[in-house]
Scaffold this active site. Structure first.
Site, PDB file in Angstrom:
ATOM      1  N   HIS A 281       0.811  -1.228   0.000  1.00  0.00           N
ATOM      2  CA  HIS A 281       0.000   0.000   0.000  1.00  0.00           C
ATOM      3  C   HIS A 281       0.847   1.283   0.000  1.00  0.00           C
ATOM      4  CE1 HIS A 281       0.353   0.284   4.366  1.00  0.00           C
ATOM      5  NE2 HIS A 281      -0.577  -0.582   4.643  1.00  0.00           N
TER       6      HIS A 281
ATOM      7  N   HIS B 294      -6.910  -8.329  14.121  1.00  0.00           N
ATOM      8  CA  HIS B 294      -6.799  -7.082  13.358  1.00  0.00           C
ATOM      9  C   HIS B 294      -7.480  -7.296  12.015  1.00  0.00           C
ATOM     10  CE1 HIS B 294      -5.175  -3.574  11.499  1.00  0.00           C
ATOM     11  NE2 HIS B 294      -4.013  -4.041  11.099  1.00  0.00           N
TER      12      HIS B 294
ATOM     13  N   GLU C  81      -7.196  -5.498   9.142  1.00  0.00           N
ATOM     14  CA  GLU C  81      -6.624  -5.030   7.871  1.00  0.00           C
ATOM     15  C   GLU C  81      -6.531  -6.229   6.916  1.00  0.00           C
ATOM     16  OE1 GLU C  81      -3.148  -2.539   8.165  1.00  0.00           O
ATOM     17  OE2 GLU C  81      -3.390  -1.865   6.086  1.00  0.00           O
TER      18      GLU C  81
ATOM     19  N   ASP D 125      -4.496  -7.610   4.976  1.00  0.00           N
ATOM     20  CA  ASP D 125      -3.398  -8.584   4.922  1.00  0.00           C
ATOM     21  C   ASP D 125      -3.532  -9.674   5.979  1.00  0.00           C
ATOM     22  OD1 ASP D 125      -2.940  -6.353   6.582  1.00  0.00           O
ATOM     23  OD2 ASP D 125      -0.787  -6.671   6.621  1.00  0.00           O
TER      24      ASP D 125
ATOM     25  N   HIS E 109      -2.367  -1.657  14.941  1.00  0.00           N
ATOM     26  CA  HIS E 109      -2.159  -0.538  14.060  1.00  0.00           C
ATOM     27  C   HIS E 109      -3.456   0.132  13.619  1.00  0.00           C
ATOM     28  CE1 HIS E 109      -1.730  -0.187   9.410  1.00  0.00           C
ATOM     29  NE2 HIS E 109      -1.396   0.987   9.883  1.00  0.00           N
TER      30      HIS E 109
ATOM     31  N   ASP F 276       0.420  -6.699  14.286  1.00  0.00           N
ATOM     32  CA  ASP F 276       1.397  -5.889  13.535  1.00  0.00           C
ATOM     33  C   ASP F 276       2.604  -5.465  14.391  1.00  0.00           C
ATOM     34  OD1 ASP F 276       0.419  -5.742  10.925  1.00  0.00           O
ATOM     35  OD2 ASP F 276      -0.876  -4.042  11.362  1.00  0.00           O
TER      36      ASP F 276
ATOM     37  N   TYR G 140       9.826  -0.586   9.510  1.00  0.00           N
ATOM     38  CA  TYR G 140       8.423  -0.893   9.772  1.00  0.00           C
ATOM     39  C   TYR G 140       7.848   0.113  10.775  1.00  0.00           C
ATOM     40  CZ  TYR G 140       4.386  -3.963  10.577  1.00  0.00           C
ATOM     41  OH  TYR G 140       3.127  -4.486  10.655  1.00  0.00           O
TER      42      TYR G 140
ATOM     43  N   HIS H 157       3.959 -10.252  10.863  1.00  0.00           N
ATOM     44  CA  HIS H 157       4.879 -10.121   9.717  1.00  0.00           C
ATOM     45  C   HIS H 157       6.298 -10.450  10.187  1.00  0.00           C
ATOM     46  CE1 HIS H 157       1.931  -7.978   7.214  1.00  0.00           C
ATOM     47  NE2 HIS H 157       1.708  -7.165   8.223  1.00  0.00           N
TER      48      HIS H 157
END
Ligand code: FEO
Length: 414
Positions: free
Chosen positions: A24, A78, A80, A82, A145, A164, A196, A229
């Protein structure tokens, strides 16, 4: 990559995205991974999913351990894309499973999917999910996040599944910090952590500090941190927590980073005497040309440095577009405790340097004014003015830096 046991009965079942280079808008030269975890207990529990493109990888990994229909609980830390965009496929395979999610997470999930056929349990900090011999305690972490975010702590294994936070965009066959080999990577592990943090978590330093304090106050023992991640922190989870505290406390290196762009090389030329002036004051200096550098790399370097000089030519009475874009992006990340200044060339009429200072003011950053402006092409006198400004700016940076790092102009990390 197949499932990997990270604790007895707890498996990484995620996917590696070797090819992603633009996440993104954030440049990811090392790719990334989407980590999710399967807990095999009396009740089978899946913590998070993966980006939908990689859905079949995680399903294969789950299948290698258990029939997905046996999943009774799905935790969504979360929402989001991903991490949760495979939830519809998972729920097809395990339609009777109960989804554990925060109230904000459920509200968001309802915008992405028809959730009317799914079972939910809304959770908040301190709520628990007993799975048999293991228990998850939920810890809400809003804005780390997204507003919906939470972490899942498995107390029997002292395992914090941190979503995250503490992650890195790294695609690697290494699943653990002690397996990762910096020597062959495009970016070392600690650089990936800072990259990050700078590009994703910079605005939330106060929250990072308060959440770590909350964890410490709860007396939670942690001997492994498993983010969504990159690698899992097995060898030294205390180190990544300390790195986060340092970054949240605005520690930085005593360095001036010059971030600039140029039309006909006049602003570019100014960087040379500026750099020499900064060096003459005994301060480290780095120079970044915006159109030649991914924005996320420039953001990271600014974040690592105590002071920044912005160089922009004037185009149609305003800042050069790439510089304006960079400063707008930086403003969104809400940097704090950085000293700033500006310089640039102009032809018909000025305006860009003034605009840069207005942007610094909007960001609430301490600025050294006035900056340096040059008409058309730098002369030898202009070079002298740039040298003097660079030196003066660096001397102020030394004093400014002492507020945060004491008398020692030492480095924050690494
Ligand atoms: Fe990796 Fe905020 O998602």
């Amino acid at each position: 990559m197949g499932a990997v046991e990270i604790k007895p009965g707890i498996y990484w079942v995620g996917a590696i995205d070797w090819a992603v280079r633009d996440f993104h808008g954030y440049i990811t030269p090392n790719g990334t991974s989407y980590n999710n975890y399967l807990i095999l207990d009396e009740q089978v529990t899946l913590v998070d999913t993966v980006k939908h493109d990689f859905c079949e990888y995680t399903i294969d990994n789950i299948r290698s351990l258990v029939d997905p229909a046996k999943i009774e609980n799905v935790v969504i830390n979360h929402i989001e894309n991903d991490h949760m965009s495979s939830i519809d496929r998972i729920m097809e395979l395990a339609p009777k499973a109960t989804i554990y999610i925060t109230a904000r997470g459920k509200k968001g999930l309802d915008r992405f999917f028809d959730t009317s056929r799914w079972n939910f349990k809304i959770v908040k900090t301190g709520d628990m999910l007993g799975m048999g011999t293991k228990t998850i305690t939920f810890l809400e972490t809003p804005m780390l996040h997204w507003p919906d975010s939470m972490m899942s702590y498995v107390k029997e294994d002292k395992l914090l599944i941190s979503q995250d936070a503490f992650g890195q965009h790294l695609a690697s066959s290494a699943r653990f910090d002690d397996e990762y080999c910096d020597q062959y990577s495009v970016t070392g592990l600690e650089h990936a952590v800072r990259d990050y943090y700078a590009n994703i978590l910079m605005p939330f330093g106060a929250l990072v500090k308060s959440k770590i304090a909350e964890i410490q106050k709860l007396g939670i023992e942690i001997d492994m941190i498993a983010p969504d991640h990159g690698v899992i922190w097995k060898k030294n989870p205390a180190k990544i927590i300390q790195m986060y505290l340092d970054m949240a406390n605005d520690k930085a290196d005593l360095r001036v980073v010059i971030v600039y762009d140029t039309m006909w090389h006049s602003t570019e030329h100014m960087t040379i005497p500026l750099m020499e002036g900064i060096k003459a004051a005994g301060v480290d200096v780095d120079v970044i040309k915006l159109r030649a550098t991914p924005m996320s790399r420039a953001i990271k370097r600014v974040w690592e440095s105590r002071a920044m000089l912005i160089g922009t030519p004037t185009l149609n009475n305003i800042m050069f577009p790439s510089v304006a874009e960079f400063l707008t992006h930086l403003r969104g990340l809400r940097p704090k405790n950085r000293l700033v200044g500006a310089f640039g060339s102009f032809g018909w009429g000025g305006g860009a340097v003034k605009e840069a200072y207005a942007e610094f003011k909007r960001m609430g950053l301490e600025a050294v004014e006035p900056g340096v402006e040059v008409l058309y092409r730098p002369s030898l006198d202009d070079d002298d003015r740039c040298f003097a400004f660079g030196k003066q700016f660096a001397e102020k940076a030394i004093e400014y830096h002492k507020k945060f790092n004491g008398e020692q102009p030492g480095k924050c990390v690494a």
